[in-house]
Design a protein around this motif. Structure first.
Motif, PDB file in Angstrom:
ATOM      1  N   PHE A 131       5.135   9.201  10.870  1.00 22.69           N
ATOM      2  CA  PHE A 131       4.725  10.189   9.877  1.00 22.69           C
ATOM      3  C   PHE A 131       3.998   9.592   8.682  1.00 22.69           C
ATOM      4  O   PHE A 131       3.417  10.309   7.888  1.00 22.69           O
ATOM      5  N   CYS A 132       4.075   8.280   8.516  1.00 25.39           N
ATOM      6  CA  CYS A 132       3.454   7.666   7.343  1.00 25.39           C
ATOM      7  C   CYS A 132       1.935   7.687   7.486  1.00 25.39           C
ATOM      8  O   CYS A 132       1.405   7.269   8.509  1.00 25.39           O
ATOM      9  N   PRO A 133       1.227   8.158   6.470  1.00 27.81           N
ATOM     10  CA  PRO A 133      -0.237   8.211   6.589  1.00 27.81           C
ATOM     11  C   PRO A 133      -0.878   6.832   6.768  1.00 27.81           C
ATOM     12  O   PRO A 133      -2.026   6.753   7.206  1.00 27.81           O
ATOM     13  N   TYR A 134      -0.183   5.766   6.428  1.00 26.82           N
ATOM     14  CA  TYR A 134      -0.747   4.424   6.662  1.00 26.82           C
ATOM     15  C   TYR A 134      -0.019   3.694   7.775  1.00 26.82           C
ATOM     16  O   TYR A 134      -0.204   2.496   7.955  1.00 26.82           O
ATOM     17  N   GLY A 135       0.874   4.380   8.439  1.00 30.38           N
ATOM     18  CA  GLY A 135       1.610   3.736   9.520  1.00 30.38           C
ATOM     19  C   GLY A 135       2.599   2.695   9.030  1.00 30.38           C
ATOM     20  O   GLY A 135       2.976   1.808   9.789  1.00 30.38           O
ATOM     21  N   ILE A 136       3.003   2.771   7.778  1.00 29.21           N
ATOM     22  CA  ILE A 136       3.982   1.804   7.287  1.00 29.21           C
ATOM     23  C   ILE A 136       5.245   1.923   8.123  1.00 29.21           C
ATOM     24  O   ILE A 136       5.800   3.002   8.285  1.00 29.21           O
ATOM     25  N   ASP A 137       5.642   0.781   8.689  1.00 27.65           N
ATOM     26  CA  ASP A 137       6.728   0.777   9.649  1.00 27.65           C
ATOM     27  C   ASP A 137       7.949   0.134   8.984  1.00 27.65           C
ATOM     28  O   ASP A 137       8.042  -1.082   8.881  1.00 27.65           O
ATOM     29  N   PRO A 179      13.484   5.967   4.276  1.00 24.19           N
ATOM     30  CA  PRO A 179      12.697   4.787   4.632  1.00 24.19           C
ATOM     31  C   PRO A 179      11.936   4.206   3.443  1.00 24.19           C
ATOM     32  O   PRO A 179      11.914   2.991   3.250  1.00 24.19           O
ATOM     33  N   VAL A 180      11.337   5.056   2.639  1.00 25.81           N
ATOM     34  CA  VAL A 180      10.566   4.530   1.510  1.00 25.81           C
ATOM     35  C   VAL A 180      11.494   3.790   0.548  1.00 25.81           C
ATOM     36  O   VAL A 180      11.160   2.718   0.039  1.00 25.81           O
ATOM     37  N   ALA A 181      12.704   4.300   0.347  1.00 22.66           N
ATOM     38  CA  ALA A 181      13.630   3.628  -0.566  1.00 22.66           C
ATOM     39  C   ALA A 181      14.158   2.337   0.059  1.00 22.66           C
ATOM     40  O   ALA A 181      14.352   1.335  -0.626  1.00 22.66           O
ATOM     41  N   ILE A 200       0.769  -1.244   0.000  1.00 22.51           N
ATOM     42  CA  ILE A 200       0.000   0.000   0.000  1.00 22.51           C
ATOM     43  C   ILE A 200       0.796   1.287   0.000  1.00 22.51           C
ATOM     44  O   ILE A 200       0.212   2.363   0.015  1.00 22.51           O
ATOM     45  N   CYS A 201       2.109   1.231  -0.011  1.00 24.85           N
ATOM     46  CA  CYS A 201       2.864   2.494  -0.017  1.00 24.85           C
ATOM     47  C   CYS A 201       2.537   3.266  -1.299  1.00 24.85           C
ATOM     48  O   CYS A 201       2.539   2.709  -2.388  1.00 24.85           O
ATOM     49  N   VAL A 202       2.241   4.568  -1.151  1.00 27.28           N
ATOM     50  CA  VAL A 202       1.956   5.374  -2.347  1.00 27.28           C
ATOM     51  C   VAL A 202       3.164   6.224  -2.751  1.00 27.28           C
ATOM     52  O   VAL A 202       3.071   7.043  -3.638  1.00 27.28           O
ATOM     53  N   ARG A 203       4.279   6.027  -2.052  1.00 29.78           N
ATOM     54  CA  ARG A 203       5.489   6.820  -2.298  1.00 29.78           C
ATOM     55  C   ARG A 203       5.191   8.328  -2.247  1.00 29.78           C
ATOM     56  O   ARG A 203       5.567   9.080  -3.129  1.00 29.78           O
ATOM     57  N   CYS A 204       4.505   8.703  -1.174  1.00 34.34           N
ATOM     58  CA  CYS A 204       4.200  10.110  -0.999  1.00 34.34           C
ATOM     59  C   CYS A 204       5.425  10.866  -0.504  1.00 34.34           C
ATOM     60  O   CYS A 204       5.505  12.078  -0.630  1.00 34.34           O
ATOM     61  N   GLY A 205       6.360  10.141   0.100  1.00 37.20           N
ATOM     62  CA  GLY A 205       7.598  10.782   0.524  1.00 37.20           C
ATOM     63  C   GLY A 205       7.526  11.442   1.885  1.00 37.20           C
ATOM     64  O   GLY A 205       8.477  12.089   2.316  1.00 37.20           O
ATOM     65  N   ALA A 206       6.415  11.253   2.608  1.00 35.76           N
ATOM     66  CA  ALA A 206       6.323  11.874   3.938  1.00 35.76           C
ATOM     67  C   ALA A 206       7.385  11.326   4.874  1.00 35.76           C
ATOM     68  O   ALA A 206       7.868  12.020   5.759  1.00 35.76           O
ATOM     69  N   CYS A 207       7.754  10.064   4.666  1.00 33.04           N
ATOM     70  CA  CYS A 207       8.728   9.457   5.568  1.00 33.04           C
ATOM     71  C   CYS A 207      10.158   9.776   5.160  1.00 33.04           C
ATOM     72  O   CYS A 207      11.082   9.591   5.928  1.00 33.04           O
ATOM     73  N   ALA A 208      10.350  10.240   3.928  1.00 33.56           N
ATOM     74  CA  ALA A 208      11.686  10.262   3.338  1.00 33.56           C
ATOM     75  C   ALA A 208      12.719  10.972   4.212  1.00 33.56           C
ATOM     76  O   ALA A 208      13.793  10.431   4.482  1.00 33.56           O
TER      77      ALA A 208
END
Ligand code: HEM
Ligand code: SF4
Ligand code: SF4
Lengths: 315, 531
Positions: free
Chosen positions: B168-174, B114-116, B90-98
């Motif tokens: 910070f991830c809108p879906y809580g991706i850890d 983190p996303v990368a 479900i990651c949308v690569r919004c970059g909020a975590c980057a």
């Protein structure tokens, strides 16, 4: 011919893929075990009476079912985590507010929601009164003719803003895959074609509604009849929309359903109060006290002889 | 910048194209890559494919069917961990975590976003577990090659499992969860780093990471009691392996030996003596920490199971735990799931105040900060906060108990009661947004010093701010890894700030019955009063 293919066959296939795909994805996720309770706590835990928890703590670090539900609702309707966004700038060694991402995201999603609600008037008969009301409210009735729907126009702006992020910000460009651009472009194509149809190249709305109603009633001959009477412009919009439906379950757009499953958000932080059971918990493999005792017998016996305690050597 | 900055640390940010990001990095930089396991540890822990190998070699001597094993295990873990499956999808690569990851901030390496970091394995997931993956690169998918394995190893061990990205991830991706599972997968084909395994093997054998034998633990506690005698003139008896005690006390083993952990251990002993607690240390369960949690579920369980076994054997009522970060993620979120709490345990009730620790009703394990805060709130301790006047204190919220437990106010409550000068670091660097020390999650090892010093940069800069503004000279943290990591970090970033624990401050302030006039603090340094 165009009418039958794009008005009847493809929409049915697309809708079937959408429904089956979404259900499949839900089952696919639900099938996996949840071995650990791993909420990401973003606030004070519930512990002692005199340790105060603010209202924010209660849903950022929820203890009960209800608090957890509030956390989820805030995530879904307010994108709360995104609202915490900041941006780190090396040269200033500080953080900057980056809530514009939240703003763009909210703009886009709420416009989308409004657009979807307004679309129900094409396949619900009679049209629910609140749909009428929303349409009238956001259209500034009487200012423009035909009246302009704010959400329909704003969503284009919001999508462009989201896309510009991905094109012009180096960091976001670097992490954007083709599929990320594709999702935005697809949505853009849909909303732009929709607007064009509404304001410039008009189509026969009553025929569209007739088509959708007969599709929903599985009245195929009637659907074909309506389909053949609609202008091609409509099929650009309709085919793109159908494609979106079919694409949805297999793409990142499934975040809409996935967020409900997210274990870091949908579990309460009451770990030590209520035990979570792992369905596949393996048995303990390691040394026992007995084995340990045998390995270090002398030293352990010495501790026993001194009465299970040590005292400082005082001169 | 002012003249104190002696070394120039250049942080180069690079933004390659998405195509380049899909290409595996196989050049390992010194100071960033981890040494391979020692044969003896791997053998003792019965890991698969034990052999000599070196991350710098071209040939890692993977098993011939490594790819098959990796993919089979990946499928298995997708079924076993819903988190993993969901986070892959479900990651949308919004970059909020980057830019939330301290390693990314400190190194500028795009794969430390983190996303990368998650994309490294997500690209493999797409290739083998989704229909679109057959399209290859254009769908963000890539083949699993040896180079990809190398890259996974390199970056999975550049993550301290701190969970900051998840806030910070809108879906809580850890991403910590993803990293953890990548480490598990690598373990299945015999790719594990050295540092954690040494401690895990020691702890599995002796009961603690340092490998202290029963006599060593008794000796250490005795020396600590002697230090207390010299300071206060009070002879303290320290119970060990005592059957029938009411409470089993478990602390990270660094508290027996390392500095400044030692002063924290003095604090425990002084407090327990003063309130007359019926408790015991254990040599079998002599470790609160759990490096197993850095590598895999099974290894975590192998270590934390001992605490319950020992609690049952000794017949205690409940368990009290000392100051440690990852230990509390383990005790709060893992312990009672990985092992069923023994039926012999009873509800945790403070014998001094009668407070029932409802929030620990099932796990039966209470945090020392909760316990002490409760004592203070019930006015059971006589405290002289002026004895800590030398220190202008700030608190570092350790990642694990901040983001996996929510222990934020208890330490603050205690600290504010035992010292008079307390200042917070900037708002975006504390509490759930706390920056990691840079050395957690198995990274507390010499060979990745560059990475650690850079990863600790955001924390050091936040500290520098309060150091300059308020003259903060004491960084308080309730984490054993922090206490070992920060002294290096603060030296590197030239910050003359002492590092210590909450219980050291409590020990300083605690007025004990029959004590002699104190002239020094627990560190043996003269007391200073400010008026
Ligand atoms: C439960 C409903 C939903 C929630 C809670 C939700 C939430 C979010 C959030 C938090 C983001 C990240 C912020 C951003 O990048 O804009 C996002 C992104 C996105 N959402 Fe949703 N969403 C939902 C439904 C949908 C639906 C139904 C669609 C479209 C069919 C959609 C399309 C998108 C797209 C395309 C993006 C990516 C934007 C970009 O690439 O920058 N979402 N969503
Ligand atoms: S914040 Fe979450 S959704 Fe956004 S890029 Fe990071 S992991 Fe993906
Ligand atoms: S868990 Fe921490 S170290 Fe790992 S990617 Fe996230 S922010 Fe970085």
């Amino acid at each position: 011919m165009i009418g039958i293919i794009f008005g009847v066959i493809i929409p049915y296939i697309a809708f079937a893929i959408f429904v089956v795909g979404v259900v499949y994805k839900f089952i696919y996720w639900a099938k996996s075990a949840v071995p650990l309770k791993i909420p990401t706590t973003s606030g004070q835990q519930k512990s002692l009476k005199f340790i105060k928890r603010t209202i924010y703590d209660r849903f950022d670090s929820p203890y009960t079912k209800w608090e957890t539900a509030v956390r989820m609702i805030l995530e879904i309707f307010a994108f709360r985590s995104l609202l915490k966004n900041t941006r780190y700038y090396l040269d200033r060694l500080s953080q900057r507010d980056a809530r514009w991402l939240w703003l763009f995201a909210i703009l886009f999603h709420y416009c989308l929601l409004l657009v979807l609600i307004r679309h129900t008037k094409f396949f619900l008969e009679p049209v629910p009164s609140f749909v009428e009301m929303i349409s009238e409210l956001e259209a500034f009735k009487g200012v423009f003719i035909p009246s302009v729907y704010v959400s329909g126009v704003t969503i284009i702006a919001a999508l462009f803003l989201l896309w510009f992020r991905r094109i012009f910000l180096s960091r976001e460009r670097c992490i954007s895959l083709p599929s990320d651009h594709f999702a935005l472009l697809l949505l853009l194509a849909i909303v732009i074609s929709g607007n064009v149809m509404r304001y410039f190249i008009k189509v026969d709305i009553s025929a569209v509604k007739g088509l959708l109603l007969s599709l929903m009633a599985f009245n195929i001959p009637q659907a074909v009849e309506f389909a053949n009477s609609i202008e091609p412009m409509f099929y650009i919009h309709f085919a793109l929309g159908s494609f979106l439906l079919a694409y949805f379950p297999f793409s990142k757009l499934m975040h809409a359903g996935g967020i409900f499953f997210s274990p870091t958000r949908n579990m309460p932080n009451n770990n030590r109060a209520e035990r979570h059971v792992n369905p596949w918990n393996p048995p303990y493999k390691g040394i026992t006290w007995q084995e340990y005792y045998e390995a270090y017998k002398d030293q352990l016996d010495e501790i026993a002889e001194s009465g299970y305690k040590v005292k400082p050597e005082v001169l | 910048m002012e003249k104190h900055v002696a070394e120039k640390v250049r942080i180069e940010q690079r933004f390659p194209s998405w195509r380049e990001l899909l290409k595996p990095t196989t050049e390992f930089k010194h100071g960033y890559y981890h040494y391979p396991f020692r044969i003896s540890d791997a053998k003792y822990l019965e890991l698969p494919f034990v052999r000599e190998w070196n991350p710098l070699d071209k040939d890692w001597k993977l098993p011939p069917n490594w790819k098959e094993i990796f993919l089979t295990k990946m499928k298995e873990y997708l079924e076993k961990f819903r988190s993993f499956k969901l986070f892959m999808d479900i990651c949308v690569r919004c970059g909020a975590c980057a830019d939330k990851c301290h390693y990314y901030i400190g190194t500028g390496d795009p794969k430390n976003m983190p996303v990368a970091r998650a994309e490294l394995i997500r690209s493999v997931y797409r290739r083998y577990f989704t229909p679109a993956g057959k399209l290859g690169k254009i769908a963000g998918a890539r083949d699993l090659t040896e180079d990809v394995i190398k890259e996974l190893y390199y970056y999975a061990y550049q993550c301290s499992l701190c969970r900051r990205c998840s806030v910070f991830c809108p879906y809580g991706i850890d991403t910590a969860e993803v990293t953890w599972i990548v480490r598990m997968l690598l373990k299945e084909i015999g790719v594990v780093h050295r540092f954690s395994l040494i401690s895990i093997a020691s702890s599995a054998r002796t009961g603690n990471h340092l490998g202290l034998l029963p006599g060593g633990i008794a000796g250490a506690l005795q020396s600590i009691a002697e230090d207390i005698y010299n300071l206060t003139g009070i002879e303290i008896e320290v119970p060990i392996n005592k059957k029938g005690a009411e409470i089993l006390f478990v602390a990270p083993s660094a508290d027996y030996f390392a500095t400044p952990h030692w002063y924290v251990c003095m604090g425990y002993l002084m407090l327990f003596h003063e309130i007359g607690l019926d408790y015991t240390w254990s040599t079998y369960a002599s470790e609160g920490g759990n490096f197993g949690t850095f590598i895999s579920y099974e290894l975590a369980q192998k270590l934390n199971a001992k605490i319950y076994q020992e609690a049952e054997r000794l017949g205690v009522k409940w368990i009290l735990g000392g100051e440690c970060g990852h230990m509390w993620r383990d005790k709060h979120q893992y312990l009672a799931t990985m092992n069923e709490p023994p039926k012999t345990l009873e509800d945790p009730v403070s014998p001094i105040t009668g407070t029932y620790f409802e929030n620990a009703a099932s796990t039966k394990m209470v945090h020392i900060a909760e316990f002490v805060a409760d004592l203070i709130a019930h006015k059971k301790l006589k405290l002289d906060p002026r004895r800590n006047d030398k220190w202008i204190v700030t608190l570092h919220d350790a990642c694990n108990y901040a983001r996996a437990m929510g222990l934020l106010e208890e330490p603050r409550y205690v600290i504010k009661n035992v010292c008079r000068f307390f200042y917070e670091m900037p708002e975006h660097t504390i509490r759930e947004k706390s920056y990691c020390c840079g050395s957690g999650g198995g990274l507390l090892t010499e060979e990745v010093m560059d990475l650690r010093m850079r990863g600790g940069m955001p924390r050091a800069m936040a500290l520098r701010e309060v150091h300059r503004k308020y003259g903060v000279n004491y960084l308080c943290t309730l984490c054993a890894i922090d206490k070992a990591a920060f002294p290096h970090l603060l030296e590197y970033w030239r910050l003359p700030v002492a590092v210590g624990g909450m219980m050291e401050l409590v020990g300083n302030a605690l007025i004990m019955k029959g004590e002699k006039e104190r002239t020094t603090d627990l560190r043996g340094e003269p007391l200073i009063r400010r008026d």
